[in-house]
Write an enzyme that holds these catalytic residues in place. Structure first.
Site, PDB file in Angstrom:
ATOM      1  N   PHE A 159      15.667  33.353 -14.507  1.00 21.67           N
ATOM      2  CA  PHE A 159      15.166  32.399 -13.501  1.00 21.67           C
ATOM      3  C   PHE A 159      16.143  31.273 -13.210  1.00 21.67           C
ATOM      4  O   PHE A 159      16.049  30.617 -12.172  1.00 21.67           O
ATOM      5  CB  PHE A 159      13.812  31.818 -13.946  1.00 21.67           C
ATOM      6  CG  PHE A 159      13.929  30.722 -14.973  1.00 21.67           C
ATOM      7  CD1 PHE A 159      14.210  29.417 -14.594  1.00 21.67           C
ATOM      8  CD2 PHE A 159      13.751  30.976 -16.331  1.00 21.67           C
ATOM      9  CE1 PHE A 159      14.337  28.399 -15.526  1.00 21.67           C
ATOM     10  CE2 PHE A 159      13.882  29.977 -17.278  1.00 21.67           C
ATOM     11  CZ  PHE A 159      14.172  28.689 -16.868  1.00 21.67           C
ATOM     12  N   CYS A 292      22.230  28.205 -19.732  1.00 19.89           N
ATOM     13  CA  CYS A 292      22.648  28.882 -20.972  1.00 19.89           C
ATOM     14  C   CYS A 292      23.846  28.166 -21.569  1.00 19.89           C
ATOM     15  O   CYS A 292      24.229  28.448 -22.697  1.00 19.89           O
ATOM     16  CB  CYS A 292      22.941  30.346 -20.716  1.00 19.89           C
ATOM     17  SG  CYS A 292      24.388  30.587 -19.717  1.00 19.89           S
ATOM     18  N   GLU A 393      16.016  28.510 -29.605  1.00 19.42           N
ATOM     19  CA  GLU A 393      16.332  28.085 -28.236  1.00 19.42           C
ATOM     20  C   GLU A 393      15.137  27.336 -27.647  1.00 19.42           C
ATOM     21  O   GLU A 393      14.010  27.820 -27.682  1.00 19.42           O
ATOM     22  CB  GLU A 393      16.643  29.299 -27.358  1.00 19.42           C
ATOM     23  CG  GLU A 393      17.004  28.877 -25.939  1.00 19.42           C
ATOM     24  CD  GLU A 393      17.476  30.028 -25.062  1.00 19.42           C
ATOM     25  OE1 GLU A 393      16.891  31.115 -25.132  1.00 19.42           O
ATOM     26  OE2 GLU A 393      18.431  29.806 -24.283  1.00 19.42           O
TER      27      GLU A 393
END
Ligand code: NAD
Length: 492
Positions: A159, A292, A393
């Protein structure tokens, strides 16, 4: 630059198959949101198995002709693609911000990187698609190696960069003679849908060279399992990346599978904080931490902690939260209410394990947009490398500050404190520390006095350990992924 007027509703998304937009006969549609307002702005079909088959078959039919189109002609489509993206950059940035939540400036960056990938694909086609040859490997015998396209590839996308990530692969695949079926994120499908519409209208690729289907797990699995799909590029969370890699292996398909991240940013006592602070803040809170390559753990080495926090915490706390299309907004919302709750859960868990909030964004509000999925920048101090918040994460605007005594200890946290290895950065004025860090930190991307170590499209992009499954990486490395080497030995 002025944003273009956003649409209020994009309705039911269609599928792009064989050069034609078609309604999906899906039984399941999911809402897609504007995360800044909380409003539904479109409905995403979870494509039927037959529709996945139609898209792959269209790709395969197109491939039979596309692979024989001279490369110089295929490149011309990419020049048109670049022009189209440049011309519609503001419109695309608006759709991107509307569906993802990032600021308009961040959306422009997303698109600039997409365009850069088109430019590099053009250059790569001229230079890297060539084979090689060697005469006289035996008396009168010559050998030659040609790089051939393989067929249909599927691109499965996350996304957080709705256009840039498909563009890590799409321009290269098509310029090399392959065809693609793109599966955008089911959370942010609109920007890539808009790109496909522009490609149809202005680039006029032959039907079937680019296809777009929507959906989730079943669609992805159907694509990978299809006989005519030669390989998959996946970018997303690690559990799914691993699953996709495994499934591709079971079906004998090629895969590039990029997973999640937990990036550590090391501050050495000799770091130049004045020049670096805005860069560090942007690493943690740019894209609302949904990158990321976002900083997640801040490792303060030696006595760097106090001076660092004195500058970092106020800078984080004063970031202006809001709707990315509004002037002056520095940080947008999280992509969904679920994502917001997940990140808040990590803040709670860090506090429960003994960390202290140096600034807490959980109470932040944007009065003009009460329905938005907003969360202010949050900094947890006193985090240790055994806490859940430092190991998993989080993917949101949360910085966990860990003190370490020496650079060695910081490298130990990077290499063994988490399962991820996407990026690691160091801020220092010592060349020696920087070099030691570069050599020893186990991550695919290293930043030295840079907090988002995003390589240009003419370099490979990928992580290590749970951040990446595969051999060849995204961007330029994918030339060898999208082609196969055929060797011919001749004697006349
Ligand atoms: P996600 O793993 O939930 O979804 C990614 C894609 O996989 C989507 O298209 C989704 O529809 C599909 N999908 C979801 N579940 C699936 C399943 N069980 N089987 C097959 N396909 C499935 O990821 P996301 O939330 O969209 O994106 C955020 C994640 O992506 C973060 O973990 C982030 O670190 C990672 N990411 C990594 C990189 C990188 O280069 N390493 C880049 C961007 C984002």
């Amino acid at each position: 630059m002025q944003a273009v007027e956003p649409r209020r509703d994009y309705g039911k998304l269609q599928l792009f198959i064989d050069g034609v937009w078609r309604e999906s006969g899906a039984h399941e549609f999911r809402d897609t949101f504007n995360p800044a307002t909380g409003e539904v702005i479109g409905r995403v079909p979870f494509s039927l198995h037959e529709e996945v088959g139609l898209a792959v078959e269209a790709g395969q039919r197109a491939f039979e002709k596309w692979r024989y189109v001279p490369i110089i002609e295929r490149i011309k489509y990419l020049f048109r693609l670049k022009d189209t993206m440049e011309k519609h950059l503001e419109e695309l940035a608006t759709v991107n911000t509307q569906n993802h939540g990032k600021t308009l400036e961040e959306s422009r960056g997303d698109l600039r990187r997409s365009i850069e990938n088109v430019e590099v694909a053009i250059g790569a086609a001229y230079v890297l698609a060539k084979g090689e040859s060697l005469d006289q490997i035996a008396p009168g015998i010559d050998v030659a190696m040609n790089k051939e396209p393989l067929g249909v590839f599927t691109l499965v996308c996350p996304f957080n960069f709705p256009v840039m990530i498909p563009f890590w692969f799409l321009p290269l695949a098509i310029v090399l003679g392959d065809t693609v079926v793109v599966k955008p994120s089911d959370i942010t499908p609109l920007p890539m849908q808009w790109v496909a519409k522009l490609i149809q209208e202005e680039v006029a690729l032959p039907p079937g060279v680019l296809n777009v289907v929507h959906g989730g797990k079943d669609v992805v699995e159907g694509l990978i399992a299809h006989r005519d799909v030669k390989g998959v590029t996946f970018v997303g969370s690690s559990p799914v990346a691993r699953q996709v890699y495994k499934l591709a292996g079971e079906h004998g398909k090629r895969a590039i599978s990029n997973g999640g991240a937990k990036n550590c940013i090391v501050i050495m006592p000799d770091a130049d904080l004045d020049t670096s602070m805005s860069n560090i803040v942007s690493s943690f809170f740019g894209n609302a931490g949904q990158r990321c390559l976002a900083g997640a753990n801040l490792l303060a080495v030696g006595d760097s902690h106090d001076a660092f926090m004195d500058k970092f915490v106020p800078a984080a706390a004063k970031l202006r939260l809001g709707y990315g299309l509004d002037e002056g907004v520095q940080m947008g919302p999280l992509v969904s209410e679920k994502a917001r709750e997940r990140v808040m859960g990590y803040v709670d868990s860090g506090l429960a394990e003994g960390a202290k909030a140096a600034t807490d964004g959980r109470g932040a509000r944007v009065p003009e947009h009460p329905g938005g999925f907003f969360l202010g920048a949050t900094v947890l101090d006193g985090v240790t490398s055994d806490m859940k918040v430092s190991r998993e994460e989080v993917f949101g605007p949360l910085a966990s500050v860990i003190r370490t005594e020496k650079l060695d200890d910081a490298i130990e946290v990077i290499n063994n404190g988490t399962a991820f290895g996407n990026m690691a950065c160091i801020y220092t004025s010592s060349g020696r520390s920087a070099r030691e860090f570069r050599v020893r930190a186990d991550a695919g991307n290293i930043g030295v006095n840079i907090g988002v170590a995003a390589p240009s499209a003419y370099y490979a992009f990928g992580g290590r350990r749970d951040s990446f499954y595969g051999v060849l990486h995204a961007q330029i490395d994918a030339v060898d992924f999208f082609t196969d080497k055929k060797v011919t030995i001749s004697k006349w």
